[in-house]
Design an enzyme around this catalytic site. Structure first.
Site, PDB file in Angstrom:
ATOM      1  N   GLU A  47      51.944  48.102  43.920  1.00  0.00           N
ATOM      2  CA  GLU A  47      52.672  46.947  45.071  1.00  0.00           C
ATOM      3  C   GLU A  47      53.277  47.529  46.448  1.00  0.00           C
ATOM      4  OE1 GLU A  47      54.414  43.842  41.413  1.00  0.00           O
ATOM      5  OE2 GLU A  47      55.516  45.065  42.937  1.00  0.00           O
ATOM      6  N   GLU A  50      49.169  42.510  36.639  1.00  0.00           N
ATOM      7  CA  GLU A  50      50.436  42.507  35.937  1.00  0.00           C
ATOM      8  C   GLU A  50      50.576  41.804  35.583  1.00  0.00           C
ATOM      9  OE1 GLU A  50      53.704  44.937  38.037  1.00  0.00           O
ATOM     10  OE2 GLU A  50      53.083  46.290  38.330  1.00  0.00           O
TER      11      GLU A  50
END
Length: 686
Positions: free
Chosen positions: A166, A323
């Site tokens: 991320e 995710e």
């Protein structure tokens, strides 16, 4: 729009769980075995096989465990986990582990820590406490990445590389000395001379004229509003700085393993705006994304919107859902568990928009740490739980859906343009309204299309538009001359353009177009705006079609007698003036919507504009609004994903198509989609 570098997908090991080495959808989670005693690992792989897991992301936050000190390395545990996973047919998307520096590194080198606009240091204690432009951090991170890559280059479980995690989630904007030095280099490359920078930034205002690049700073805390173009360029630079870091790790991995595909997990969701993912897509072999549902009336629409945009960032090719959550998350004000059916529905909606991998954060719910209340595939309650049963059922369904792996998204008849730079620029300070929300307006249009049963692609700016019958450009605030010419060509060639308030107001340097708004689109739209009329939070304006606008209105003068006024303001100082217009242009048309109508209000406007553009929904009228349709296709078949948007059963009896999953087959001749249900129907390619 940037295209993926080489379109390489996962490199499946021969013994991977699932349907052999042929078509398969990836299924799994982030796996963090270092959080658990060794005896738990054997139960983990047993349960993974039971659930149909065939891939895990490993080592994402393992830097402190892999490298306990500057010259210490501990790979014994990771070697064992890699071997264990491979022995059980589970492939590994191996992370470079660079996302969160260990305490020894920040103690030795506190100069890697980010600095806020106010000059505060962002201290260790959470994650991503590093500067994207820090040479010291890069030296240590690339050393780690290279060491990991060379150790596992030939491991049979390795299916892909996962760079960091991320990128930019917590550190996209750093105002440190390192950032200032890198910003000046970026500006010199962009503008060449300080004179050109002065012109672009409009530094004649407030005595900001520079005589050298060494005088330029990031837009740190200032006495008033910092220079708007300085702010915009810093946003551009910050996205580019992270992209350059991504490239640096990629180069290390490619040197060690030139044949292993590389990805990193984007965050196309909600208000995550700092990274221009359409620009980043060219840097990875396949696009990956993380998505978490936000509560609210448009929660499912936002999930679909984000998955749709991700699929178009990926250029229509398969992408990886890295995710999402099995149930509740831990970081919202109130974290509610998902209702029965939502785990599968949310997952399959991502697949509907092109994902060939469905993974969760995380495999086993943590017993300690900041995310211990974040749901997982194996919850605190263990495998004897409703969540794990739903997880295993989804694994079975994804195995049944293996035939559609590798298929592409079928283009929709409508496109909704999405532009990161207009997002950044339109929401800066010192504007007519601080209440404007770029992404919300785009989402409202998407919700309106869903309500009409019309498929719409959410596409990055720069996507070819010729094959779209209608293109909606919500708050396309920043429009240069070349972009304006493209939109005119699209329209005059037979396309139907819809623009909204606060569009085409500035050029690429955030300089206002002179002569009236909307700048270079005035003639195309056949109108001129002298003044914006933003609304206070509790204000609304009534339109004569029965709808009501909030947030914004415009003082419109219609300049072309061929303009058709679709709705006028019914009250207030602009009563009788045009609010929604449409003008024929060449073989197409250009419409303008001057106020925020919200998802419900736009449904009626969308119906009229779609009808004029000759666009109809593909679903039977009785299903429109209650069911979302997304379509994937290969040479032989179309795969219709039908998703129940309601909490009531929906009858699909007359929809046609053959269910891929036997569980979706109609019983007694009546196909019923349960509340929050999803089904996939195979139909011959049209």
């Amino acid at each position: 729009m940037a295209a993926a570098r080489s379109h390489r997908w996962l490199r499946w090991p021969e013994n991977t769980a699932g349907r052999g080495s042929g078509r398969k959808l990836a299924y799994g989670a982030d796996y963090n075995p270092e959080q658990w005693p060794r005896e738990v690992w054997d139960e983990d792989v047993r349960l993974m096989r039971e659930a149909g897991v065939n891939i895990v992301s490993l080592g994402v936050f393992s830097w402190a465990r892999i490298q306990p000190g500057p010259d210490e390395w501990d790979f014994a545990w990771l070697d064992e986990v890699m071997d264990l996973l491979h022995a059980n047919g589970i492939a590994v998307d191996l992370a470079t582990a660079t996302a969160s520096p260990p305490p020894w590194l920040t103690t030795l080198h506190p100069e890697i820590l980010p600095v806020t606009a106010a000059g505060e240091t962002v201290w260790p204690g959470a994650r991503q406490h590093w500067r994207p432009t820090s040479p010291v951090f890069r030296t240590h991170a690339l050393r780690l990445a290279e060491t990991v890559a060379r150790r596992y280059a030939d491991h049979p479980a390795l299916t892909a590389w996962h760079i960091s995690n991320e990128l930019g989630c917590h550190n996209v904007y750093d105002y440190s000395g390192d950032a200032a030095a890198a910003f000046r280099i970026w500006l010199r490359e962009r503008y060449g001379t300080v004179e050109r920078l002065n012109t672009a930034w409009g530094t004649a205002f407030w005595s900001q004229h520079y005589t050298g690049f060494d005088q330029v700073l990031p837009p740190r805390l200032a006495a008033s509003h910092p220079n708007p173009t300085q702010q915009l360029d810093f946003k551009r630079f910050s996205s580019d700085a992270l992209k350059e870091y991504l490239r640096a790790e990629r180069a290390v991995l490619e040197s060690a393993t030139p044949d292993v595909p590389i990805t990193t997990n984007f965050m196309v969701m909600g208000e995550t705006r700092g990274m221009n993912y359409a620009d980043w897509a060219a840097e990875v072999d396949f696009v990956s994304n993380d998505h978490y549902v936000r509560p609210g009336a448009q929660a499912l629409d936002e999930l679909s919107f984000s998955a749709n945009l991700t699929g178009n960032i990926a250029g229509g090719r398969p992408w990886f859902l890295m995710e999402h959550s099995t149930s509740a998350v831990n970081w919202q004000p109130v974290n509610r568990a998902k209702a029965p059916g939502e785990l599968a529905r949310d997952s399959l909606l991502h697949v509907a928009h092109g994902a060939d991998a469905v993974c969760f954060f995380q495999w086993r719910q943590s017993a300690a740490g900041a995310e211990k209340y974040h749901s997982a595939m194996v919850p605190h309650a263990g495998p004897e739980s409703a969540v794990f049963r739903a997880v295993a059922d989804l694994g079975r369904r994804l195995e049944e859906l293996a035939p559609l792996a590798g298929s592409h998204r079928k283009p929709a008849p409508v496109a909704i343009l999405f532009d990161w730079e207009s997002w950044w620029a339109s929401e800066q300070d010192s504007h007519p309204s601080s209440l404007l929300r770029y992404r919300q307006e785009a989402l409202d249009w998407y919700s309106a299309m869903l309500a009409r049963g019309v498929r719409a692609d959410v596409v990055p700016l720069g996507t070819p538009l010729e094959h779209y019958r209608m293109v909606v450009a919500p708050i396309l605030h920043m429009v240069g001359e070349d972009r304006a010419k493209e939109l005119v060509r699209y329209t005059e060639s037979g396309g139907h353009l819809v623009a909204t308030y606060f569009s085409a107001v500035v050029d690429e340097n955030d300089h206002a177009w002179l002569g009236g708004y909307p700048g270079p689109l005035r003639d195309l739209l056949g109108l001129r705006i002298e003044e914006f009329v933003p609304l206070l939070p509790d204000e609304e304006v009534r339109l004569d079609d029965g709808s009501a606008g909030t947030l914004w209105s415009d003082d419109i003068t219609v300049t072309d007698p061929q303009v058709e006024v679709l709705a006028s303001y019914a009250d207030g100082p602009r009563a009788g003036q045009a609010a929604i217009t449409r003008r024929s242009a060449g073989a197409g048309s250009a419409a303008y919507v001057s106020t925020r109508l919200g998802a419900q209000g736009l449904t009626g406007v969308a119906a009229r504009l779609l009808a004029k553009a000759g666009v109809a929904g593909e679903l039977p009228p009785r299903l429109r609004g209650s069911v979302e349709l997304a379509v994937r296709a290969d040479a032989a078949s179309e795969y219709w994903f039908v998703v129940n948007r309601t909490a009531e059963p929906v009858d699909l009896a007359d929809l046609g198509g053959e269910p891929i999953d036997p569980a979706d087959a109609p019983e007694g001749g009546a196909g019923v989609l349960p509340p929050r249900g999803a089904a996939v129907l195979r139909r011959p390619t049209a």
